[in-house]
Design a protein around this motif. Structure first.
Motif, mmCIF file in Angstrom:
data_model
loop_
_atom_site.group_PDB
_atom_site.id
_atom_site.type_symbol
_atom_site.label_atom_id
_atom_site.label_comp_id
_atom_site.label_asym_id
_atom_site.label_seq_id
_atom_site.Cartn_x
_atom_site.Cartn_y
_atom_site.Cartn_z
ATOM 1 N N MET A 75 0.803 -1.218 0.000
ATOM 2 C CA MET A 75 0.000 0.000 0.000
ATOM 3 C C MET A 75 0.835 1.266 0.000
ATOM 4 N N SER A 76 2.042 1.193 0.545
ATOM 5 C CA SER A 76 2.815 2.429 0.708
ATOM 6 C C SER A 76 4.285 2.257 0.372
ATOM 7 N N GLY A 77 4.647 1.152 -0.268
ATOM 8 C CA GLY A 77 6.052 0.899 -0.553
ATOM 9 C C GLY A 77 6.585 1.744 -1.698
ATOM 10 N N SER A 78 7.887 1.977 -1.680
ATOM 11 C CA SER A 78 8.554 2.683 -2.768
ATOM 12 C C SER A 78 9.985 2.182 -2.859
ATOM 13 N N HIS A 91 11.618 3.715 7.970
ATOM 14 C CA HIS A 91 10.875 2.648 7.295
ATOM 15 C C HIS A 91 11.643 2.039 6.119
ATOM 16 N N ASP A 92 12.949 2.253 6.056
ATOM 17 C CA ASP A 92 13.777 1.654 5.011
ATOM 18 C C ASP A 92 14.167 0.243 5.458
ATOM 19 N N HIS A 93 13.431 -0.756 4.973
ATOM 20 C CA HIS A 93 13.530 -2.100 5.532
ATOM 21 C C HIS A 93 14.528 -3.011 4.827
ATOM 22 N N LEU A 98 24.491 -3.325 -4.353
ATOM 23 C CA LEU A 98 25.019 -3.607 -5.686
ATOM 24 C C LEU A 98 26.537 -3.443 -5.732
ATOM 25 N N ASP A 99 27.122 -3.935 -6.804
ATOM 26 C CA ASP A 99 28.584 -3.940 -6.919
ATOM 27 C C ASP A 99 29.168 -2.586 -7.299
ATOM 28 N N ASP A 100 28.333 -1.583 -7.535
ATOM 29 C CA ASP A 100 28.849 -0.248 -7.874
ATOM 30 C C ASP A 100 28.775 0.711 -6.697
ATOM 31 N N GLY A 101 28.513 0.184 -5.491
ATOM 32 C CA GLY A 101 28.456 1.030 -4.311
ATOM 33 C C GLY A 101 27.088 1.613 -4.032
ATOM 34 N N ARG A 102 26.106 1.298 -4.876
ATOM 35 C CA ARG A 102 24.741 1.755 -4.647
ATOM 36 C C ARG A 102 23.888 0.590 -4.145
ATOM 37 N N CYS A 103 22.618 0.889 -3.864
ATOM 38 C CA CYS A 103 21.700 -0.162 -3.452
ATOM 39 C C CYS A 103 20.306 0.166 -3.959
ATOM 40 N N LEU A 104 19.499 -0.880 -4.082
ATOM 41 C CA LEU A 104 18.069 -0.725 -4.319
ATOM 42 C C LEU A 104 17.414 -0.826 -2.949
ATOM 43 N N ARG A 105 16.782 0.246 -2.492
ATOM 44 C CA ARG A 105 16.246 0.326 -1.131
ATOM 45 C C ARG A 105 14.715 0.316 -1.156
ATOM 46 N N LEU A 106 14.141 -0.598 -0.385
ATOM 47 C CA LEU A 106 12.687 -0.688 -0.240
ATOM 48 C C LEU A 106 12.264 0.043 1.022
ATOM 49 N N ARG A 107 11.446 1.035 0.840
ATOM 50 C CA ARG A 107 10.852 1.764 1.966
ATOM 51 C C ARG A 107 9.370 1.406 2.026
ATOM 52 N N ASP A 108 8.884 1.033 3.203
ATOM 53 C CA ASP A 108 7.491 0.574 3.306
ATOM 54 C C ASP A 108 6.951 0.865 4.707
ATOM 55 N N ARG A 110 3.989 0.906 5.990
ATOM 56 C CA ARG A 110 2.936 0.035 6.514
ATOM 57 C C ARG A 110 3.299 -1.446 6.487
ATOM 58 N N ARG A 111 4.412 -1.771 5.849
ATOM 59 C CA ARG A 111 4.919 -3.147 5.785
ATOM 60 C C ARG A 111 3.908 -4.113 5.143
ATOM 61 N N PHE A 112 3.146 -3.612 4.153
ATOM 62 C CA PHE A 112 2.255 -4.483 3.390
ATOM 63 C C PHE A 112 2.901 -4.962 2.095
ATOM 64 N N GLY A 113 4.108 -4.479 1.812
ATOM 65 C CA GLY A 113 4.840 -4.945 0.644
ATOM 66 C C GLY A 113 5.460 -6.302 0.923
ATOM 67 N N SER A 114 6.176 -6.841 -0.073
ATOM 68 C CA SER A 114 6.790 -8.163 0.119
ATOM 69 C C SER A 114 7.971 -8.341 -0.826
ATOM 70 N N LEU A 115 8.841 -9.283 -0.446
ATOM 71 C CA LEU A 115 9.981 -9.665 -1.261
ATOM 72 C C LEU A 115 10.074 -11.181 -1.225
ATOM 73 N N HIS A 116 10.184 -11.794 -2.407
ATOM 74 C CA HIS A 116 10.183 -13.248 -2.526
ATOM 75 C C HIS A 116 11.303 -13.694 -3.456
#
Length: 271
Positions: A75-78, A91-93, A98-108, A110-116
């Motif tokens: 509902m509120s993830g980005s 809320h950055d969970h 990544l190998d270039d010193g950056r990251c893909l960051r999931l912020r959520d 309400r914690r209704f998002g998911s990772l599988h």
């Protein structure tokens, strides 16, 4: 909740930064999302390159040589791509470092998002296996809707929001497409003729394509990958406009609950 245009906007924002990069590790500050993120995912993704990034319905897929990471924004993830050393907010969970010193960051918040983690064949994963066609694909048309609607008594709005029928037609865009097609959202799905379903399928495609072009619709939490808002809200004809004049005829837009969701329609233009 981010709908298909918002998820597609996120995809287009993050994909150029991820393709060809290698995942160094998964950093989980909070695993208690809609479904807990198992620690086995950490080992499954570590060291693998990201070969492609795609979308299926409202899911984002990071394709790796040995499977795929499936992300849902809830509902509120980005998602943001940023330097991995950036201090996390409350809320950055989850970070995929990544190998270039950056990251893909999931912020959520309400914690209704998911990772599988999905092992091959990825399309057989339980979250993906029973999904209907993509609304912007050649496989989706009025004949498809007409065929599946026969004998259905459910309101047509509920019918087109069923992900087994077609994916990604959420509440906002269902209301808008039905208005453009001139179909009352409460009309039983099985009582709509083929020509009207052809008009509805075309309207769904038009509305979703226009929303994607505008970067989605900013309602409550949604912003684009770079933090800017989506602008399709300016083009909404009925959603959220109860009591305001219909752009087509001037009749006040009405609101009612259909399938536990707020629905907006014009009583004169939609039959």
């Amino acid at each position: 909740m981010p709908e298909l245009p918002e998820v597609e906007t996120s995809l287009r924002g993050i994909a150029p930064h991820l393709r060809g990069r290698r995942i160094v590790r998964l950093l989980a500050r909070e695993r208690r999302l809609r479904w807990p993120v198992p620690e086995s995912v950490d080992a499954a993704v570590a060291g693998q390159p990201i070969e492609a990034v795609s979308r299926r319905a409202k899911y984002l897929l990071l394709h790796l040589p040995r499977g795929a990471v499936i992300l849902h924004l809830g509902m509120s993830g980005s998602l943001r791509v940023l330097p991995a050393a950036t201090p996390p907010a409350l809320h950055d969970h989850i970070d995929l470092v990544l190998d270039d010193g950056r990251c893909l960051r999931l912020r959520d918040p309400r914690r209704f998002g998911s990772l599988h983690w999905a092992a091959p064949p990825v399309e057989a994963h339980p979250l993906l296996a029973q999904l209907g066609p993509e609304p912007l694909s050649p496989g989706f048309d009025g004949a498809h809707l007409y065929r599946l609607s026969r004998g259905r008594r459910a309101p047509v709005k509920t019918f087109i929001m069923d992900s087994h029928v077609v994916v990604g037609v959420g509440n906002i865009y269902a209301s808008e497409a039905l208005h453009r097609a001139g179909i009352h959202p409460h009309r039983p799905a099985g009582r709509i003729a083929l020509p009207r379903y052809e008009r509805l399928a075309a309207s769904i495609k038009t509305v979703l394509a226009a929303a994607i072009a505008e970067g989605g619709t900013s309602l409550r939490d949604f912003v684009q990958e770079d933090g800017s808002p989506g602008y399709f809200a300016r083009a909404l004809q009925v959603y959220g406009r109860a009591g305001l004049p219909c752009p087509g005829c001037g009749e006040p837009v009405r609101q009612r609950r259909i399938g536990q969701r707020s629905s907006f329609y014009c009583p004169r233009c939609q039959r």
